[in-house]
Scaffold this motif. Sequence first.
Motif, PDB file in Angstrom:
ATOM      1  N   LEU A  41     -31.016 -11.252 -23.769  1.00 47.33           N
ATOM      2  CA  LEU A  41     -31.018 -11.278 -22.137  1.00 47.33           C
ATOM      3  C   LEU A  41     -32.749 -10.291 -22.953  1.00 47.33           C
ATOM      4  N   ALA A  42     -32.630  -9.296 -24.091  1.00 43.47           N
ATOM      5  CA  ALA A  42     -33.498  -8.690 -24.505  1.00 43.47           C
ATOM      6  C   ALA A  42     -34.995  -9.116 -25.058  1.00 43.47           C
ATOM      7  N   LEU A  43     -34.381 -10.841 -25.320  1.00 43.90           N
ATOM      8  CA  LEU A  43     -35.475 -11.164 -26.782  1.00 43.90           C
ATOM      9  C   LEU A  43     -36.359 -12.290 -25.166  1.00 43.90           C
ATOM     10  N   LEU A  44     -34.898 -12.272 -24.230  1.00 45.37           N
ATOM     11  CA  LEU A  44     -36.014 -13.280 -22.377  1.00 45.37           C
ATOM     12  C   LEU A  44     -36.576 -11.962 -22.466  1.00 45.37           C
ATOM     13  N   ASN A  45     -36.910 -10.971 -22.184  1.00 41.88           N
ATOM     14  CA  ASN A  45     -37.569 -10.298 -21.574  1.00 41.88           C
ATOM     15  C   ASN A  45     -38.833  -9.727 -22.249  1.00 41.88           C
ATOM     16  N   GLU A  46     -38.472  -9.682 -23.242  1.00 39.53           N
ATOM     17  CA  GLU A  46     -39.655  -9.649 -24.497  1.00 39.53           C
ATOM     18  C   GLU A  46     -40.982 -10.008 -24.120  1.00 39.53           C
ATOM     19  N   GLN A  47     -40.399 -11.653 -23.544  1.00 38.13           N
ATOM     20  CA  GLN A  47     -41.661 -13.060 -23.465  1.00 38.13           C
ATOM     21  C   GLN A  47     -41.135 -13.121 -22.144  1.00 38.13           C
ATOM     22  N   GLN A  48     -41.153 -12.477 -21.721  1.00 43.36           N
ATOM     23  CA  GLN A  48     -41.482 -12.688 -19.356  1.00 43.36           C
ATOM     24  C   GLN A  48     -40.584 -13.982 -19.093  1.00 43.36           C
ATOM     25  N   ILE A  49     -40.132 -13.834 -19.379  1.00 41.07           N
ATOM     26  CA  ILE A  49     -39.164 -14.582 -18.872  1.00 41.07           C
ATOM     27  C   ILE A  49     -38.041 -14.375 -18.489  1.00 41.07           C
ATOM     28  N   ILE A  50     -38.208 -14.889 -16.536  1.00 40.12           N
ATOM     29  CA  ILE A  50     -37.529 -14.496 -15.740  1.00 40.12           C
ATOM     30  C   ILE A  50     -35.893 -15.121 -15.653  1.00 40.12           C
ATOM     31  N   ALA A  51     -35.998 -16.550 -16.179  1.00 40.29           N
ATOM     32  CA  ALA A  51     -34.656 -17.126 -15.999  1.00 40.29           C
ATOM     33  C   ALA A  51     -34.923 -18.370 -16.667  1.00 40.29           C
ATOM     34  N   LEU A  52     -33.502 -18.794 -16.990  1.00 41.89           N
ATOM     35  CA  LEU A  52     -33.639 -20.263 -17.815  1.00 41.89           C
ATOM     36  C   LEU A  52     -32.866 -21.397 -16.535  1.00 41.89           C
ATOM     37  N   GLU A  53     -33.412 -22.455 -16.829  1.00 39.38           N
ATOM     38  CA  GLU A  53     -32.646 -23.408 -15.523  1.00 39.38           C
ATOM     39  C   GLU A  53     -32.395 -24.498 -16.749  1.00 39.38           C
ATOM     40  N   TRP A  54     -31.112 -25.273 -16.674  1.00 42.62           N
ATOM     41  CA  TRP A  54     -30.875 -26.409 -17.033  1.00 42.62           C
ATOM     42  C   TRP A  54     -29.569 -27.303 -16.472  1.00 42.62           C
ATOM     43  N   SER A  55     -29.382 -28.963 -16.816  1.00 42.39           N
ATOM     44  CA  SER A  55     -28.848 -29.384 -15.918  1.00 42.39           C
ATOM     45  C   SER A  55     -27.663 -30.112 -16.889  1.00 42.39           C
ATOM     46  N   ILE A  56     -27.581 -30.689 -16.365  1.00 38.05           N
ATOM     47  CA  ILE A  56     -25.692 -31.568 -17.106  1.00 38.05           C
ATOM     48  C   ILE A  56     -25.757 -32.772 -16.316  1.00 38.05           C
ATOM     49  N   TYR A  57     -26.532 -33.560 -16.430  1.00 41.86           N
ATOM     50  CA  TYR A  57     -25.473 -35.161 -16.387  1.00 41.86           C
ATOM     51  C   TYR A  57     -25.431 -35.749 -17.112  1.00 41.86           C
ATOM     52  N   ASN A  58     -24.093 -36.748 -17.070  1.00 43.48           N
ATOM     53  CA  ASN A  58     -23.879 -38.358 -17.752  1.00 43.48           C
ATOM     54  C   ASN A  58     -24.347 -38.928 -17.362  1.00 43.48           C
ATOM     55  N   ASN A  59     -24.967 -40.079 -17.744  1.00 46.33           N
ATOM     56  CA  ASN A  59     -25.339 -41.933 -16.879  1.00 46.33           C
ATOM     57  C   ASN A  59     -23.610 -42.559 -17.130  1.00 46.33           C
ATOM     58  N   GLN A  60     -23.800 -43.595 -16.614  1.00 50.65           N
ATOM     59  CA  GLN A  60     -23.443 -44.743 -17.030  1.00 50.65           C
ATOM     60  C   GLN A  60     -23.082 -45.668 -18.031  1.00 50.65           C
ATOM     61  N   ASP A  61     -23.852 -44.923 -18.865  1.00 45.69           N
ATOM     62  CA  ASP A  61     -24.140 -45.584 -20.139  1.00 45.69           C
ATOM     63  C   ASP A  61     -24.026 -44.640 -21.261  1.00 45.69           C
ATOM     64  N   GLN A  62     -23.220 -43.085 -20.194  1.00 48.42           N
ATOM     65  CA  GLN A  62     -22.743 -42.138 -21.936  1.00 48.42           C
ATOM     66  C   GLN A  62     -24.486 -41.751 -22.379  1.00 48.42           C
ATOM     67  N   THR A  63     -25.193 -41.910 -22.087  1.00 48.83           N
ATOM     68  CA  THR A  63     -26.353 -41.230 -22.126  1.00 48.83           C
ATOM     69  C   THR A  63     -26.900 -39.959 -21.554  1.00 48.83           C
ATOM     70  N   ASP A  64     -27.132 -38.736 -22.288  1.00 48.17           N
ATOM     71  CA  ASP A  64     -27.685 -37.332 -21.248  1.00 48.17           C
ATOM     72  C   ASP A  64     -28.884 -37.512 -20.733  1.00 48.17           C
ATOM     73  N   GLU A  65     -29.236 -36.851 -18.824  1.00 46.91           N
ATOM     74  CA  GLU A  65     -30.132 -36.672 -18.120  1.00 46.91           C
ATOM     75  C   GLU A  65     -30.145 -35.563 -17.977  1.00 46.91           C
ATOM     76  N   GLY A  66     -31.632 -35.057 -17.797  1.00 47.11           N
ATOM     77  CA  GLY A  66     -31.810 -34.044 -17.149  1.00 47.11           C
ATOM     78  C   GLY A  66     -33.250 -33.163 -17.489  1.00 47.11           C
ATOM     79  N   PHE A  67     -32.762 -31.681 -17.519  1.00 45.32           N
ATOM     80  CA  PHE A  67     -34.134 -31.171 -17.829  1.00 45.32           C
ATOM     81  C   PHE A  67     -33.119 -29.352 -18.733  1.00 45.32           C
ATOM     82  N   CYS A  68     -33.770 -29.253 -19.195  1.00 45.39           N
ATOM     83  CA  CYS A  68     -33.712 -27.651 -19.580  1.00 45.39           C
ATOM     84  C   CYS A  68     -35.960 -27.199 -19.952  1.00 45.39           C
ATOM     85  N   SER A  69     -35.403 -25.908 -18.962  1.00 44.19           N
ATOM     86  CA  SER A  69     -36.315 -25.105 -19.083  1.00 44.19           C
ATOM     87  C   SER A  69     -36.724 -23.423 -18.980  1.00 44.19           C
TER      88      SER A  69
END
Length: 362
Positions: free
Chosen positions: A214-242
């Motif tokens: 939390l301290a490091l996120l505040n230093e960087q003026q980052i108010i949130a983290l958002e990410w997804s967990i998705y596994n398609n039928q080919d067993q490869t991850d798709e999504g995003f991390c931001s």
Amino acid sequence: MPEYPTLRIDAISLRNRFAAIRQQAKHQSVKSRYGELARIAYFLRDPKAPYYLQKAAEQETTNVLHASSVNHYRMAGDRVTMQTIYQQLLQQAATAEHTQHDRYQREMFEALFWLGKDRECSNAYQQQDAVQNIPLAELISQLAEARLTGNSQQALAIAQGLASTIRAERLEPWSDLAFNHWDLYEIACQLLDPPLAIDGPIITSSDDPDLRLLALLNEQQIIALEWSIYNNQDQTDEGFCSYILADGSRRRFAQGIDNPELERLVWDLFNDNWPAVMPPQHLSVYGIYRLEVAEAAVYHVGDLWSYYDYVEIQTWGELDFEATPHPDNPDVYAYYYFPYQHRPKVLLEEWAQTQRDEYRFL
């Protein structure tokens, strides 16, 4: 001129992983984990690394010679054995059946690269179709050319690309793959002018990783983290991390951030098994998660689907709402619940406690 990559290996994460494997070895044979142990010991620059690397290489050459063992001996600094295996590969390739020629071409290409025979490696890529079908073959050929010519700018571009891929796919240095991106990244960084060391202690030892994060996120003026967990039928991850910044802009995790300690803490947060952590534990794996820094809490804020899954579900009329392409990855369709403050959540402090419990007896 591109900036130097900021991606680093963290010694604490390596030691935790090593200890976890040794702990598991009390209940199962450690022999099957020599590859992981060897890579961890190598990046820790542990004096025992050559022992583990030799064991890993010996396992690979028990029945059939593989060029990946050449890489293990490279990491162990055993040039003589590297040359011996290379000569054995040459002899086997010369007498192999026609159906095995493609395999040996690929093995020889890999061995040439690890041996530093860069001109031969580049020629093999240019001349052999079987080699061109290898994932990463073009990049490896470019790295061989950069090493051959001493082209630090080409090496820098390769290092930046590898860093982005490692982040995007959250690849760990201990993954025992034929071509581990971290090996290529280290070689590329060694070719920079001046060279860049990718190892070292980057995480501050703390009993409260949640407070440090939390301290490091505040230093960087980052108010949130958002990410997804998705596994398609080919067993490869798709999504995003931001990262979500205070001005409302978004920065993809794959772009990196100029704080290796923060990056590693965020990496560990993203990589946790959130469908199992988040109550109720039967949540779908098609999840969108968000850490609200001000609340120090992780919420399950939405669901997502691949484009093909979403079209199929729509066709069958199984959704009574409309999802939209996500701005960070248009290949996935997302639906957000509002207000998500009423959605399942886990306090960051609770997550940190599970981390402490996990490593308490290691």
